[in-house]
Design a protein around this motif. Structure first.
Motif, PDB file in Angstrom:
ATOM      1  N   ASP A  53       0.812  -1.219   0.000  1.00 12.30           N
ATOM      2  CA  ASP A  53       0.000   0.000   0.000  1.00 12.30           C
ATOM      3  C   ASP A  53       0.845   1.267   0.000  1.00 12.30           C
ATOM      4  O   ASP A  53       0.373   2.337  -0.398  1.00 12.30           O
ATOM      5  CB  ASP A  53      -0.925   0.031   1.232  1.00 12.30           C
TER       6      ASP A  53
ATOM      7  N   PRO B 173      -2.237   1.451  -4.180  1.00 12.16           N
ATOM      8  CA  PRO B 173      -2.993   2.711  -4.163  1.00 12.16           C
ATOM      9  C   PRO B 173      -2.135   3.969  -4.111  1.00 12.16           C
ATOM     10  O   PRO B 173      -2.601   5.048  -4.473  1.00 12.16           O
ATOM     11  CB  PRO B 173      -3.848   2.587  -2.894  1.00 12.16           C
ATOM     12  N   SER B 174      -0.877   3.862  -3.677  1.00 11.15           N
ATOM     13  CA  SER B 174      -0.017   5.045  -3.519  1.00 11.15           C
ATOM     14  C   SER B 174       0.972   5.227  -4.662  1.00 11.15           C
ATOM     15  O   SER B 174       1.734   6.204  -4.665  1.00 11.15           O
ATOM     16  CB  SER B 174       0.768   4.957  -2.196  1.00 11.15           C
TER      17      SER B 174
ATOM     18  N   THR C  61      -8.106   2.469 -10.298  1.00 11.30           N
ATOM     19  CA  THR C  61      -6.751   2.085  -9.900  1.00 11.30           C
ATOM     20  C   THR C  61      -5.755   3.081 -10.493  1.00 11.30           C
ATOM     21  O   THR C  61      -6.077   3.813 -11.425  1.00 11.30           O
ATOM     22  CB  THR C  61      -6.395   0.667 -10.391  1.00 11.30           C
TER      23      THR C  61
END
Length: 350
Positions: free
Chosen positions: A131, A155-156, A176
């Motif tokens: 993440d 996600p980052s 995404t």
């Protein structure tokens, strides 16, 4: 007695250290053939170019940076074994696949470099638990397919490098890569830019698609890229571009079309005019058509006989309008899309 006391003084520190390791379980032994360095906020293990066939184990506790570039490693165990690592460099090895896990604990990793290995496929659960990952480098492999759900677990992510692979299509699930700023898909085998390919990527700034096999470009493929500044689609066999292809791209500053076979540009520009569609949002754009013989005469000059309009007059006007920004871009254009190592992310290292 004096010699006894001297010997005791000499061995006491070692005893104390041993007792601390035994009580706390701390391991600070540097792996064989590696060098280790500890700073205030990092434990760095560098095993670059050591002919290793496996990842050293055990590693010093709290290792944050692990450099294994240029070895003979052909596999590695699950990423959950590197919970504290921020930078993991496994580039230039012989890795064939990435272990999958549906239930991997959240890791601290920010940079993962798997470039120049022998990876062929990216499965859905390769990157679970990542993440916090900011940069993923998969360039220089033989990747021919990526599961669309792969990026759900990242996600980052702000930078994705996939150049020099075997991809003929790039797909991803909706919602995404929302934070992605740099995407490099150059030197693949992509033949089509479909409308959903870049959806939801509102933060994208740099997109590199040069040296593919692109023949079709959907009219809406770039419409969600409101923040895109740099676009390279050069060295593709593109025949036509829709006349609304760049509508709404107000931030675009650099467009590279060199050596493309754009038979339709002249007709589009002649029909739509400079103030419509193609150039209406690009007053500060640097437009590059070098090596595109369709637009040039035998002296390399743009001609209104072939194009039907005076490109250079318009480009000169644009240049005068934004001379400062164009001068800066001109200085940078040679390495504009050249991947910079880690791009300043988590810079601590050897």
């Amino acid at each position: 007695m004096g010699k006894l006391l001297l010997a005791a003084r000499r061995t006491l520190p070692s005893i104390v250290v041993f007792l601390c390791w035994a009580i706390t379980g701390v391991n600070s032994v540097c792996p064989v053939r590696c060098s280790c360095n500890t700073t205030i906020d990092a434990v760095i293990v560098d095993c670059t170019s050591q002919g290793l066939t496996n990842i050293p184990s055990p590693l010093p506790d709290n290792t944050t940076h692990l450099y294994l570039r240029d070895n003979e490693i052909d596999s590695f165990s699950g990423l959950q074994n590197y919970e504290q690592i921020i930078v993991l460099d496994l580039s230039w090895n012989k890795i064939r696949s990435i272990p999958q896990s549906r239930h991997r604990p959240e890791l601290s990793m920010e940079i993962l470099d798997l470039s120049y290995n022998n990876i062929r496929q990216i499965e859905a659960y390769c990157f679970t638990g990542l993440d916090n990952l900011l940069l993923l480098d998969l360039s220089g492999n033989v990747i021919d397919s990526i599961d669309g759900d792969t990026f759900i677990h990242l996600p980052s992510l702000t930078e994705l490098r996939l150049h020099d692979n075997k991809l003929n299509i790039f797909t991803k699930s909706t919602n995404t890569l929302l934070m992605l700023e740099t995407l490099d898909l150059s030197s693949n085998e992509i033949y089509s830019l479909h409308d959903s390919m870049l959806s939801d990527m509102d933060e994208l700034i740099t997109l590199s698609l040069q040296r593919n096999a692109i023949i079709f470009v959907d009219k809406n493929v770039f419409h969600s890229l409101q923040n895109l500044r740099r676009l390279d689609i050069s060295y593709n066999p593109i025949k036509k571009l829709p006349d609304i292809i760049f509508d709404g791209m107000d931030s675009l500053e650099y467009l590279e079309l060199s050596a493309d076979s754009l038979d339709a540009i002249a007709e589009v520009a002649k029909t739509m005019g400079y103030t419509q569609n193609w150039f209406k949002a690009m007053i500060n754009m640097q437009f590059v058509l070098s090596e595109n013989s369709y637009f040039q005469d035998e002296n390399g000059s743009f001609t209104d006989q072939k194009v039907g309009i005076r490109y250079m007059e318009k480009l000169n006007s644009i240049s005068k309008t934004s001379s400062a920004s164009n001068a800066l871009l001109s200085q940078q254009q040679d390495n504009l899309f050249e991947p910079q190592r880690y791009n300043g992310i988590a810079e601590t290292g050897p």
